[in-house]
Design a protein around this motif. Structure first.
Motif, mmCIF file in Angstrom:
data_model
loop_
_atom_site.group_PDB
_atom_site.id
_atom_site.type_symbol
_atom_site.label_atom_id
_atom_site.label_comp_id
_atom_site.label_asym_id
_atom_site.label_seq_id
_atom_site.Cartn_x
_atom_site.Cartn_y
_atom_site.Cartn_z
ATOM 1 N N SER A 4 -1.089 -12.392 -13.326
ATOM 2 C CA SER A 4 0.114 -12.877 -12.638
ATOM 3 C C SER A 4 1.532 -12.052 -13.169
ATOM 4 N N ASP A 6 1.640 -9.023 -12.971
ATOM 5 C CA ASP A 6 1.838 -7.606 -12.487
ATOM 6 C C ASP A 6 3.087 -7.441 -11.987
ATOM 7 N N LEU A 8 6.043 -6.062 -8.968
ATOM 8 C CA LEU A 8 6.128 -6.197 -7.530
ATOM 9 C C LEU A 8 4.741 -5.201 -6.728
ATOM 10 N N GLN A 10 2.214 -3.673 -7.987
ATOM 11 C CA GLN A 10 0.831 -3.808 -8.260
ATOM 12 C C GLN A 10 0.410 -5.269 -7.396
ATOM 13 N N GLN A 11 1.464 -6.012 -7.289
ATOM 14 C CA GLN A 11 1.030 -7.251 -6.439
ATOM 15 C C GLN A 11 1.112 -6.841 -4.910
ATOM 16 N N SER A 12 1.699 -5.694 -4.601
ATOM 17 C CA SER A 12 1.449 -5.402 -3.084
ATOM 18 C C SER A 12 0.241 -4.558 -3.185
ATOM 19 N N ASN A 14 -2.604 -5.057 -4.638
ATOM 20 C CA ASN A 14 -3.360 -6.055 -4.530
ATOM 21 C C ASN A 14 -3.585 -6.930 -3.317
ATOM 22 N N THR A 15 -2.576 -7.029 -2.789
ATOM 23 C CA THR A 15 -2.336 -7.781 -1.295
ATOM 24 C C THR A 15 -2.996 -7.082 -0.363
ATOM 25 N N PHE A 283 -5.341 -13.636 -8.010
ATOM 26 C CA PHE A 283 -4.956 -14.271 -6.718
ATOM 27 C C PHE A 283 -5.915 -15.611 -6.602
ATOM 28 N N VAL A 295 5.953 -9.985 -1.574
ATOM 29 C CA VAL A 295 5.375 -8.663 -1.141
ATOM 30 C C VAL A 295 5.923 -8.163 0.280
#
Length: 683
Positions: A4, A6, A8, A10-12, A14-15, A283, A295
């Motif tokens: 969690s 990561d 922004l 990396q979060q994008s 992964n999204t 997630f 994101v």
């Protein structure tokens, strides 16, 4: 392992990954492997480089992005949704379902933001080359010092499968020769194809091959390294005289229990494996189609940036319009699909006094006239321009240093030419055309089919249209090609009978907005039909079929239907039959497709329902003609390969003679069963 904390970015990434695999799982169909592995490079491209405005997907100076690996369409739809295009979350949930805007492979006429219809591997690769060619040409034609209308990159994500296809090899060779420096391809190098590891069939050094083609190449050893991907793209942008291929080493299905195997290429992960993948990326395993607010906000910035860039471009175009009004009007019209007001003013009109002309020769004269008035015609031949009667200018052509020239030397690359023409059509600003021998249309069929599917505007010119080409023999004598082309939906095939029908065929080619047009032209010379005596070509060709010569001595007892060079044969047979007391109508049928679009009343006016004694004449496959000749007629066609010899002798050998047509007609009139006809003569 990601968690969690990561960034922004990396979060994008992964999204994008999980939105894509949720789509595949919901459909219980699709390809999760590519989105899981290639999402990082897609994120870097869209967030840090790509110039686009999701509110105006057709902005002429946007960067073009092609997903040549179209099986990964779920990733493209996730990108379009999150970056602000008119594609809703509900659209994503309808992935691969009937009537959705998110079909199994990208379709440009269905989904906003999809630049070109892709899926058959290698086609998108060639499409991108055509787009880059169009950009280079338009920039050379329209840009002025301090005034820029065209200045964009063409990007693609390509796969191992793309690089294995022959069309990609041809297109890469052409792009390297042309030094298309604004062409940048990201290669999803994951060592896996559908059946298993690529090393079972694909072991060459792909980058060395592309270097030999004249490409700039780089390797990114870790496909999850966003900064390394960014640096490679910037280096590719800085290389202005060579197209670029960036090998990005990825793991197919990254983050899932099936990563690195062919099992993740084309099958859903399954409920439990999907939960494990979501947990791997930090997630909620139970949540579906989840998009964190941060994101969504972060990714929307790229679209806002693009809107600002378009606004700046729009200001530049206003200054351009004031300084170069005529050039601006051509640029505007070319992207709007409009023709200059006087575009057809110089089209030739032929008379019998001009003497016999091959329809390829008439095409050359018509096309020369068109190019003088429609400057955005752009194309060429696959090393057959002199045979196709296309304009050539020796060494002056579309080349590095002379991109403004509209004539392209495609070389002996029919596959690449077809795909490139499709890409040019999707790019806009040009009216693409390409020519070769009809028998080589087989090489181009995949590209023609996709052009038709995508409702694109391109003209395919095929000469040497039958066994009448003669001495080159059966390897070059087309038999089944016209019938095969007619089976493609949303296509117009035109086989004109003489010079004036050929002119009208070109008129249709330039005024048909959402269908590719195929011109089928003869090598041998044909008489020019006297339009004062016979039916008018202009209206008749536009309707696909028309009464060329009406029966004399009463109502028609027989109808002869023909296309191309066989129309003259039908007219000659008509004279003999009518001299023998048989009132005979001759119908020229240059385009079945256009005829089928006519009102039923017109169709019945041309093909009288009461006259069921009919003979069709076409020097090719008889497939499809029985619909028009009825069960009381017969088809004079060809169900075998031809022979090498003088064209007239070959035609006569296979029954394309006045004597045989008359004999066949008399058998039809006598009601002789079709099974009793001497088909050996005509098959």
């Amino acid at each position: 392992m990601p968690d969690s904390t990561d960034s922004l970015a990396q979060q994008s990434v992964n999204t994008l990954r999980l939105l894509s695999v949720d789509m595949v799982q919901a459909a219980n169909s699709g390809h999760p492997g590519l989105p899981l592995g290639a999402a990082p490079m897609a994120y870097v491209l869209f967030s840090r480089f790509l110039r686009f405005n999701p509110r105006d997907p057709q902005w002429p100076n946007r960067d073009r992005f092609v997903l040549s690996a179209g099986h990964g369409s779920a990733l493209l739809y996730s990108l379009l949704h999150l970056y602000g295009y008119d594609l809703s979350l509900d659209d994503l949930k309808a992935f691969r379902q009937l009537h959705s805007r998110t079909p199994g492979h990208p379709e440009s006429h269905l989904t906003p933001g999809v630049e070109v219809t892709t899926g058959p591997l290698g086609q998108g690769f060639a499409n991108g080359v055509g787009m880059a060619m169009a950009e280079a040409h338009l920039a050379a034609v329209y840009n002025r010092p301090g005034h820029v209308l065209q200045d964009h990159f063409t990007y693609a994500i390509v796969s191992d499968g793309d690089l294995m296809e022959g069309i990609a090899a041809e297109a890469a060779s052409l792009a390297g020769h042309l030094r298309l420096g604004k062409l940048i391809y990201l290669y999803d190098d994951n060592d896996i194809c559908l059946d298993g590891p690529t090393h079972l069939s694909y072991t060459e050094d792909a980058l060395a091959r592309f270097e030999a083609y004249g490409w700039h190449t780089q390797r990114v050893p870790d496909g999850n390294d966003l900064d390394a991907i960014e640096a490679a793209i910037r280096a590719a942008q800085a290389e202005t005289t060579r197209p670029s291929l960036i090998s990005v080493k990825t793991i197919i299905g990254f983050g899932s229990p099936r990563q690195g195997t062919s099992k993740v290429h084309g099958s859903p992960l399954g409920t439990e494996n999907l939960k494990k993948a979501k947990a791997f990326f930090g997630f909620d395993p139970e949540a579906t189609f989840s998009v964190p607010d941060a994101v969504r906000t972060h990714l929307a910035e790229a679209g806002r940036r693009g809107a600002r860039l378009q606004a700046e471009w729009q200001q530049q175009t206003e200054a351009y319009q004031q300084a170069f009004g005529a050039a601006w009007e051509l640029f505007r019209a070319s992207f709007a699909g409009e023709l200059p007001a006087d575009w057809d003013a110089s089209l030739p009109v032929f008379t019998p006094a001009d003497g016999p002309l091959a329809t390829r020769q008439a095409s050359g004269q018509a096309f020369t006239a068109l190019k003088q008035r429609v400057p955005f015609l752009f194309g060429g031949s696959a090393d057959l321009a002199s045979s196709n009667d296309m304009p050539t200018s020796g060494s002056v052509s579309f080349q590095p240093g002379s991109y403004a020239h509209p004539n392209i030397w495609f070389g002996v690359r029919e596959h690449a030419m077809g795909g490139a023409l499709n890409g040019m059509a999707h790019h806009g600003g040009v009216l693409p055309y390409g020519g070769t021998f009809l028998t080589f249309s087989d090489y181009m069929r995949g590209a023609i089919r996709l052009t038709a599917l995508a409702e694109s505007r391109a003209t395919f010119v095929f000469t040497h249209d039958s066994i009448g080409l003669g001495e080159d023999g059966p390897t070059h004598q087309p038999v089944e090609q016209v019938a095969a082309l007619r089976t493609i939906p949303n296509i117009i095939v035109l086989r004109p009978a003489d010079a004036n029908e050929t002119v009208e065929a070109w008129r249709l080619a330039l005024t048909t907005p959402k269908s590719p047009v195929v011109l089928i032209l003869s090598r041998q010379k044909l008489p020019v039909l006297d339009q004062r005596r016979f039916g008018p070509a202009r209206e008749g060709v536009a309707r696909g079929a028309y009464i060329l010569s009406e029966a004399e001595g009463g109502a028609p007892a027989l109808m002869l239907l023909a296309t191309g060079s066989e129309v003259t044969l039908a007219l000659q047979a008509q004279e003999v039959l009518q001299a023998g007391g048989v009132p005979t109508r001759v119908v020229s049928m240059p385009s079945w497709e256009l005829f089928e679009r006519q009102p039923r009343a017109y169709q019945q006016q041309v093909l009288l329902p009461a006259v069921r004694k009919r003979v069709s004449i076409e020097a090719g496959s008889p497939l499809g003609w029985h619909k028009y000749v009825t069960d009381e007629g017969t088809v004079i066609g060809l169900n075998r390969f031809g022979e090498s010899g003088p064209g007239e002798q070959v035609l006569a050998l296979f029954g394309f003679s006045v004597e045989n047509v008359v004999q066949q007609a008399r058998w039809v009139l006598a009601g002789r069963p079709a099974a009793d006809e001497p088909q050996q003569l005509v098959s």
